[in-house]
Design an enzyme around this catalytic site. Structure first.
Site, PDB file in Angstrom:
ATOM      1  N   HIS A  69       0.777  -1.391   0.015  1.00  0.00           N
ATOM      2  CA  HIS A  69       0.217   0.084  -0.121  1.00  0.00           C
ATOM      3  C   HIS A  69       0.838   1.373  -0.073  1.00  0.00           C
ATOM      4  O   HIS A  69       1.640   1.151   0.471  1.00  0.00           O
ATOM      5  CB  HIS A  69      -0.603  -0.054   1.272  1.00  0.00           C
ATOM      6  CG  HIS A  69      -1.768  -1.183   1.142  1.00  0.00           C
ATOM      7  ND1 HIS A  69      -2.412  -1.351   2.457  1.00  0.00           N
ATOM      8  CD2 HIS A  69      -2.161  -2.115   0.324  1.00  0.00           C
ATOM      9  CE1 HIS A  69      -3.156  -2.500   2.235  1.00  0.00           C
ATOM     10  NE2 HIS A  69      -3.129  -2.631   0.938  1.00  0.00           N
ATOM     11  N   LYS A  79       6.169   6.683   6.549  1.00  0.00           N
ATOM     12  CA  LYS A  79       5.312   5.753   7.436  1.00  0.00           C
ATOM     13  C   LYS A  79       6.417   5.266   8.478  1.00  0.00           C
ATOM     14  O   LYS A  79       7.364   4.663   8.051  1.00  0.00           O
ATOM     15  CB  LYS A  79       4.740   4.791   6.273  1.00  0.00           C
ATOM     16  CG  LYS A  79       3.706   3.882   7.211  1.00  0.00           C
ATOM     17  CD  LYS A  79       3.233   2.765   6.241  1.00  0.00           C
ATOM     18  CE  LYS A  79       2.021   3.547   5.118  1.00  0.00           C
ATOM     19  NZ  LYS A  79       1.596   2.488   4.256  1.00  0.00           N
ATOM     20  N   TYR A 139       1.227   1.887  13.692  1.00  0.00           N
ATOM     21  CA  TYR A 139       1.692   2.788  12.727  1.00  0.00           C
ATOM     22  C   TYR A 139       1.908   4.158  12.948  1.00  0.00           C
ATOM     23  O   TYR A 139       0.782   4.789  13.654  1.00  0.00           O
ATOM     24  CB  TYR A 139       0.820   2.688  11.340  1.00  0.00           C
ATOM     25  CG  TYR A 139       0.507   1.401  10.354  1.00  0.00           C
ATOM     26  CD1 TYR A 139       1.248   1.225   9.503  1.00  0.00           C
ATOM     27  CD2 TYR A 139      -0.229   0.316  11.110  1.00  0.00           C
ATOM     28  CE1 TYR A 139       1.097  -0.096   8.886  1.00  0.00           C
ATOM     29  CE2 TYR A 139      -0.387  -0.871  10.453  1.00  0.00           C
ATOM     30  CZ  TYR A 139       0.373  -0.938   9.153  1.00  0.00           C
ATOM     31  OH  TYR A 139       0.128  -2.293   8.774  1.00  0.00           O
ATOM     32  N   ASP A 173      -6.930  -6.299  -1.771  1.00  0.00           N
ATOM     33  CA  ASP A 173      -5.508  -6.603  -2.002  1.00  0.00           C
ATOM     34  C   ASP A 173      -5.275  -7.591  -3.210  1.00  0.00           C
ATOM     35  O   ASP A 173      -4.090  -7.592  -3.723  1.00  0.00           O
ATOM     36  CB  ASP A 173      -4.761  -7.068  -0.902  1.00  0.00           C
ATOM     37  CG  ASP A 173      -4.319  -6.088  -0.022  1.00  0.00           C
ATOM     38  OD1 ASP A 173      -4.823  -4.565  -0.196  1.00  0.00           O
ATOM     39  OD2 ASP A 173      -3.968  -6.108   1.232  1.00  0.00           O
TER      40      ASP A 173
END
Ligand SMILES: Cc1cn([C@H]2C[C@H](O)[C@@H](COP(=O)(O)OP(=O)(O)O[C@H]3O[C@@H](C)C(=O)[C@@H](O)[C@H]3O)O2)c(=O)[nH]c1=O
Length: 188
Positions: A69, A79, A139, A173
């Site tokens: 992603h 990230k 995250y 996905d």
């Protein structure tokens, strides 16, 4: 007084410029352990983003694969991914079209006992596969979630040596474009 954090944090460069494994020193005692992952001055010294817009958790069971992603410009982001419990095979895929390592990936094994993390700069896709019974991932992202800019590359199209052949995938996905079909909007 030292401006270095205690306990120490190591930044391990991957072959992909700007992408790091962050390895805190794990200090154990009878209660368990303590590990410091984030230290703003030291992250800045290594050129890492320190301003984040979102933080979130995901829980996944063994053989789950999430990814690969990214968010496209202007909502691209740096990230940080940390495995708080369990173990994952974590992947960073370089999608910066003028990068000498375009299309190449780095694998970082993350675990709740090592308390290590991956830092991905903008222009990378991220994915992981759970190699323990369960895994909790935490995250941080430098831009907010934007469904209109959220995209992906199909997990099995980038020559990544995933530890499973038949992973548990989301419907989304399963049908992403392949890496060779992808026209990158990312530059260095
Ligand atoms: C990523 C995200 C999803 N969602 C929603 C969309 C959907 O209804 C539900 C689950 O979304 P997904 O299936 O995309 O979740 P998931 O497949 O876990 O997506 C995550 O995968 C890993 C590999 C990453 O790197 C993350 O940044 C993120 O993209 O949550 C948000 O509301 N905010 C978010 O930031």
């Amino acid at each position: 007084m030292s401006d270095l954090p205690y306990p120490k944090i190591d930044f391990v460069a991957t072959p992909l410029d700007g992408c790091f494994e962050i390895r805190p020193t794990v200090v154990s005692d009878r209660r368990g352990f303590f590990a410091k992952v984030f230290h703003k001055p030291l992250w800045q010294k290594h050129g890492l983003c320190t301003e984040f817009q979102e933080e979130y958790l995901t829980y996944s069971v063994r053989d789950t694969l999430r990814g690969l992603h990214f968010q496209v410009p202007p909502m691209q982001h740096a990230k940080v991914v940390l495995c708080a419990r369990g173990e994952v095979f974590d992947v960073a895929l370089d999608l910066r079209r003028d990068s000498p390592t375009y299309g190449q990936h780095a694998v970082i094994n993350l675990s709740g006992t090592a308390a290590n993390a991956v830092y991905l700069p903008p222009g990378f896709a991220h994915g992981f596969c759970v190699t323990s019974d369960e895994a909790l991932l935490y995250y941080k992202q430098s831009s907010v979630y934007s469904p209109a800019h959220d995209g992906g590359i199909r997990w099995d199209s980038a020559k990544i040596p995933w530890p499973v052949n038949d992973p548990i995938l989301s419907e989304r996905d399963k049908v992403f474009q392949t890496l060779s079909e992808f026209e990158s909007p990312f530059s260095l």
